[in-house]
Design a protein around this motif. Structure first.
Motif, PDB file in Angstrom:
ATOM      1  N   PHE A 268       0.831  -1.200   0.000  1.00  0.00           N
ATOM      2  CA  PHE A 268       0.000   0.000   0.000  1.00  0.00           C
ATOM      3  C   PHE A 268       0.871   1.258   0.000  1.00  0.00           C
ATOM      4  N   ASP A 269       1.999   1.215   0.697  1.00  0.00           N
ATOM      5  CA  ASP A 269       2.893   2.372   0.720  1.00  0.00           C
ATOM      6  C   ASP A 269       3.537   2.625  -0.634  1.00  0.00           C
ATOM      7  N   SER A 270       3.670   1.581  -1.446  1.00  0.00           N
ATOM      8  CA  SER A 270       4.288   1.757  -2.757  1.00  0.00           C
ATOM      9  C   SER A 270       3.360   2.437  -3.764  1.00  0.00           C
ATOM     10  N   LEU A 271       2.078   2.599  -3.432  1.00  0.00           N
ATOM     11  CA  LEU A 271       1.155   3.279  -4.336  1.00  0.00           C
ATOM     12  C   LEU A 271       1.475   4.767  -4.396  1.00  0.00           C
ATOM     13  N   GLU A 272       1.132   5.388  -5.514  1.00  0.00           N
ATOM     14  CA  GLU A 272       1.356   6.817  -5.672  1.00  0.00           C
ATOM     15  C   GLU A 272       0.391   7.610  -4.788  1.00  0.00           C
ATOM     16  N   ASP A 273       0.793   8.840  -4.458  1.00  0.00           N
ATOM     17  CA  ASP A 273      -0.038   9.673  -3.585  1.00  0.00           C
ATOM     18  C   ASP A 273      -1.372  10.029  -4.247  1.00  0.00           C
ATOM     19  N   HIS A 274      -1.350  10.219  -5.562  1.00  0.00           N
ATOM     20  CA  HIS A 274      -2.602  10.586  -6.229  1.00  0.00           C
ATOM     21  C   HIS A 274      -3.594   9.430  -6.207  1.00  0.00           C
ATOM     22  N   GLN A 275      -3.094   8.181  -6.180  1.00  0.00           N
ATOM     23  CA  GLN A 275      -3.994   7.040  -6.068  1.00  0.00           C
ATOM     24  C   GLN A 275      -4.687   7.028  -4.707  1.00  0.00           C
ATOM     25  N   LYS A 276      -3.928   7.310  -3.659  1.00  0.00           N
ATOM     26  CA  LYS A 276      -4.520   7.357  -2.321  1.00  0.00           C
ATOM     27  C   LYS A 276      -5.525   8.499  -2.212  1.00  0.00           C
ATOM     28  N   GLU A 277      -5.210   9.635  -2.849  1.00  0.00           N
ATOM     29  CA  GLU A 277      -6.164  10.740  -2.842  1.00  0.00           C
ATOM     30  C   GLU A 277      -7.456  10.368  -3.561  1.00  0.00           C
ATOM     31  N   THR A 278      -7.328   9.592  -4.634  1.00  0.00           N
ATOM     32  CA  THR A 278      -8.526   9.122  -5.340  1.00  0.00           C
ATOM     33  C   THR A 278      -9.353   8.207  -4.446  1.00  0.00           C
ATOM     34  N   PHE A 279      -8.681   7.359  -3.695  1.00  0.00           N
ATOM     35  CA  PHE A 279      -9.399   6.476  -2.770  1.00  0.00           C
ATOM     36  C   PHE A 279     -10.191   7.283  -1.747  1.00  0.00           C
ATOM     37  N   LEU A 280      -9.566   8.348  -1.243  1.00  0.00           N
ATOM     38  CA  LEU A 280     -10.245   9.166  -0.232  1.00  0.00           C
ATOM     39  C   LEU A 280     -11.388   9.963  -0.849  1.00  0.00           C
ATOM     40  N   GLU A 281     -11.174  10.464  -2.069  1.00  0.00           N
ATOM     41  CA  GLU A 281     -12.234  11.228  -2.723  1.00  0.00           C
ATOM     42  C   GLU A 281     -13.472  10.368  -2.989  1.00  0.00           C
ATOM     43  N   ARG A 282     -13.242   9.114  -3.324  1.00  0.00           N
ATOM     44  CA  ARG A 282     -14.359   8.222  -3.613  1.00  0.00           C
ATOM     45  C   ARG A 282     -14.905   7.542  -2.356  1.00  0.00           C
ATOM     46  N   GLN A 283     -14.329   7.862  -1.203  1.00  0.00           N
ATOM     47  CA  GLN A 283     -14.812   7.342   0.083  1.00  0.00           C
ATOM     48  C   GLN A 283     -14.862   5.807   0.070  1.00  0.00           C
ATOM     49  N   LEU A 284     -13.738   5.223  -0.280  1.00  0.00           N
ATOM     50  CA  LEU A 284     -13.691   3.770  -0.390  1.00  0.00           C
ATOM     51  C   LEU A 284     -13.646   3.076   0.963  1.00  0.00           C
ATOM     52  N   TRP A 285     -13.506   3.818   2.041  1.00  0.00           N
ATOM     53  CA  TRP A 285     -13.570   3.173   3.350  1.00  0.00           C
ATOM     54  C   TRP A 285     -14.994   2.711   3.674  1.00  0.00           C
ATOM     55  N   ILE A 286     -15.962   3.192   2.898  1.00  0.00           N
ATOM     56  CA  ILE A 286     -17.339   2.707   3.011  1.00  0.00           C
ATOM     57  C   ILE A 286     -17.466   1.464   2.139  1.00  0.00           C
ATOM     58  N   ARG A 287     -17.980   0.412   2.699  1.00  0.00           N
ATOM     59  CA  ARG A 287     -17.994  -0.875   2.023  1.00  0.00           C
ATOM     60  C   ARG A 287     -18.721  -0.820   0.686  1.00  0.00           C
ATOM     61  N   GLU A 288     -19.869  -0.154   0.628  1.00  0.00           N
ATOM     62  CA  GLU A 288     -20.639  -0.086  -0.612  1.00  0.00           C
ATOM     63  C   GLU A 288     -19.864   0.632  -1.705  1.00  0.00           C
ATOM     64  N   ASN A 289     -19.193   1.719  -1.348  1.00  0.00           N
ATOM     65  CA  ASN A 289     -18.403   2.450  -2.344  1.00  0.00           C
ATOM     66  C   ASN A 289     -17.232   1.598  -2.856  1.00  0.00           C
ATOM     67  N   TYR A 290     -16.655   0.836  -1.957  1.00  0.00           N
ATOM     68  CA  TYR A 290     -15.540  -0.006  -2.388  1.00  0.00           C
ATOM     69  C   TYR A 290     -16.017  -1.105  -3.329  1.00  0.00           C
ATOM     70  N   GLU A 291     -17.176  -1.681  -3.075  1.00  0.00           N
ATOM     71  CA  GLU A 291     -17.696  -2.722  -3.960  1.00  0.00           C
ATOM     72  C   GLU A 291     -17.938  -2.162  -5.364  1.00  0.00           C
ATOM     73  N   VAL A 292     -18.481  -0.925  -5.441  1.00  0.00           N
ATOM     74  CA  VAL A 292     -18.687  -0.294  -6.748  1.00  0.00           C
ATOM     75  C   VAL A 292     -17.350  -0.078  -7.446  1.00  0.00           C
ATOM     76  N   TYR A 293     -16.342   0.414  -6.703  1.00  0.00           N
ATOM     77  CA  TYR A 293     -15.010   0.653  -7.263  1.00  0.00           C
ATOM     78  C   TYR A 293     -14.387  -0.656  -7.742  1.00  0.00           C
ATOM     79  N   LYS A 294     -14.566  -1.707  -6.985  1.00  0.00           N
ATOM     80  CA  LYS A 294     -14.004  -3.003  -7.356  1.00  0.00           C
ATOM     81  C   LYS A 294     -14.619  -3.516  -8.652  1.00  0.00           C
ATOM     82  N   ARG A 295     -15.943  -3.386  -8.806  1.00  0.00           N
ATOM     83  CA  ARG A 295     -16.592  -3.821 -10.054  1.00  0.00           C
ATOM     84  C   ARG A 295     -16.118  -2.988 -11.239  1.00  0.00           C
ATOM     85  N   GLU A 296     -15.921  -1.693 -11.024  1.00  0.00           N
ATOM     86  CA  GLU A 296     -15.421  -0.832 -12.100  1.00  0.00           C
ATOM     87  C   GLU A 296     -14.019  -1.263 -12.532  1.00  0.00           C
ATOM     88  N   GLN A 297     -13.179  -1.579 -11.580  1.00  0.00           N
ATOM     89  CA  GLN A 297     -11.826  -2.021 -11.912  1.00  0.00           C
ATOM     90  C   GLN A 297     -11.838  -3.341 -12.669  1.00  0.00           C
TER      91      GLN A 297
END
Length: 331
Positions: A268-297
């Motif tokens: 996780f530390d090897s990821l770029e800072d902009h990737q982590k910012e994207t995670f925070l912007e999309r509120q992926l700590w919420i389970r439902e948002n993460y499931e949507v992000y996972k399907r998109e990927q």
């Protein structure tokens, strides 16, 4: 039936001195000291040793070298049994309690098959060897990463510029008696550039700079501390976010996202800072948002694979031929 107590058989062929009493084999009493046992063994060993035997009668009718050899083996077995205090104690117990058949078997073979070297020492030496190999392997990977970055024009130009600004490259060019060859100057400049890259670039992941506390030996030694630290942290997490219902901070949100992605801390530390910012912007700590992000990927990955020429060739090969399919060529 095998577990039922067996009748007392006393001495057996497969334990200690077989049907013979070890004390009688050495010609000593049960109260004999270790010195007396050793003295009796040396006398009998000189008499019946195969290298010393010259054809004299070997204590029985028909004697011979074979009988002397068997007698010597019996004497050696008796001495091995009586010279050790623990083994002698087990043997005396067998003489006094011949009915405990299975107990005698267990003690005899547990001592006979037990490793001669302490298992703790073996484990400690193995862990130390693995730790040394692990540390030097990490150093090798780290040096490979530094050598690679030093060959990348982007990082090399920046490091060279920093070295010029600090006046490090000018020191390599000396005149007079201290003048060196071009090869030596080039090697020193290369080391200066690598040192600047080491100080300016924070390498993460599998090629990061090794730390002594990350090797296996220190991880085992510090395991109780880490466990206590984790328990305290977990209790704090439950108290703050479950009981009191506080909002997550940035670190807590990233921790939850990393757990959802099933990534280690180094990954996780090897990821770029902009990737982590994207995670925070999309509120992926919420389970439902993460499931949507996972399907998109997953959908995006399928599209890339569908457009990839190599993947198309692979699918065509699997459809037309595939593994294990037999084809016959006329020529």
């Amino acid at each position: 039936a095998a577990l039922l107590p067996r009748p007392a058989r006393g001495l057996t062929d497969r334990l200690y001195c077989g049907r013979r009493v070890c004390y009688e084999v050495l010609g000593v009493s049960r109260q004999a000291s270790k010195a007396e046992i050793a003295r009796a063994y040396r006398q009998l060993a000189r008499q019946y040793h195969p290298d010393r035997y010259r054809g004299e009668p070997a204590g029985g009718e028909g004697g011979g070298a074979q009988a002397a050899h068997e007698k010597f083996l019996l004497i050696a077995a008796a001495y091995e049994t009586l010279k050790d205090e623990e083994t002698r104690k087990d043997y005396d117990y067998m003489l006094d309690h011949p009915e405990e058949y299975y107990r005698h078997y267990y003690h005899y073979y547990s001592r006979r098959l037990a490793p001669k070297v302490d298992v703790t020492i073996v484990i400690l030496v193995t862990v130390c060897a693995i730790s040394v190999f692990q540390f030097f392997s990490w150093w090798s990977s780290y040096n490979e990463a530094i050598n690679y970055l030093a060959s990348v024009p982007k990082y090399r130009i920046q490091a060279t510029e920093i070295a010029r600004q600090q006046g490090l490259l000018n020191k390599t060019k000396e005149k007079g008696k201290n003048r060196r060859s071009k090869e030596e100057i080039r090697e020193e400049e290369e080391e200066i550039i690598k040192d600047i890259i080491k100080n300016k670039i924070d390498i993460k992941g599998g090629y990061q700079k090794p730390k002594i506390y990350d090797i296996l030996l220190f991880q085992i030694l510090l395991a109780p501390f880490y466990w206590c630290k984790y328990i305290v942290w977990y209790c704090w997490w439950i108290y703050c976010f479950t009981i009191k219902g506080q909002e997550y901070g940035v670190e807590e949100k990233l921790y939850i996202i990393r757990r959802y992605m099933k990534m280690s801390q180094s990954q996780f530390d090897s990821l770029e800072d902009h990737q982590k910012e994207t995670f925070l912007e999309r509120q992926l700590w919420i389970r439902e948002n993460y499931e949507v992000y996972k399907r998109e990927q997953e959908e995006e990955l399928k599209k890339k694979m569908a457009m990839d020429p190599r993947w198309k060739r692979y699918r065509r090969w699997m459809k037309n031929e595939g593994p294990g399919r037999l084809t016959f060529i006329d020529d």
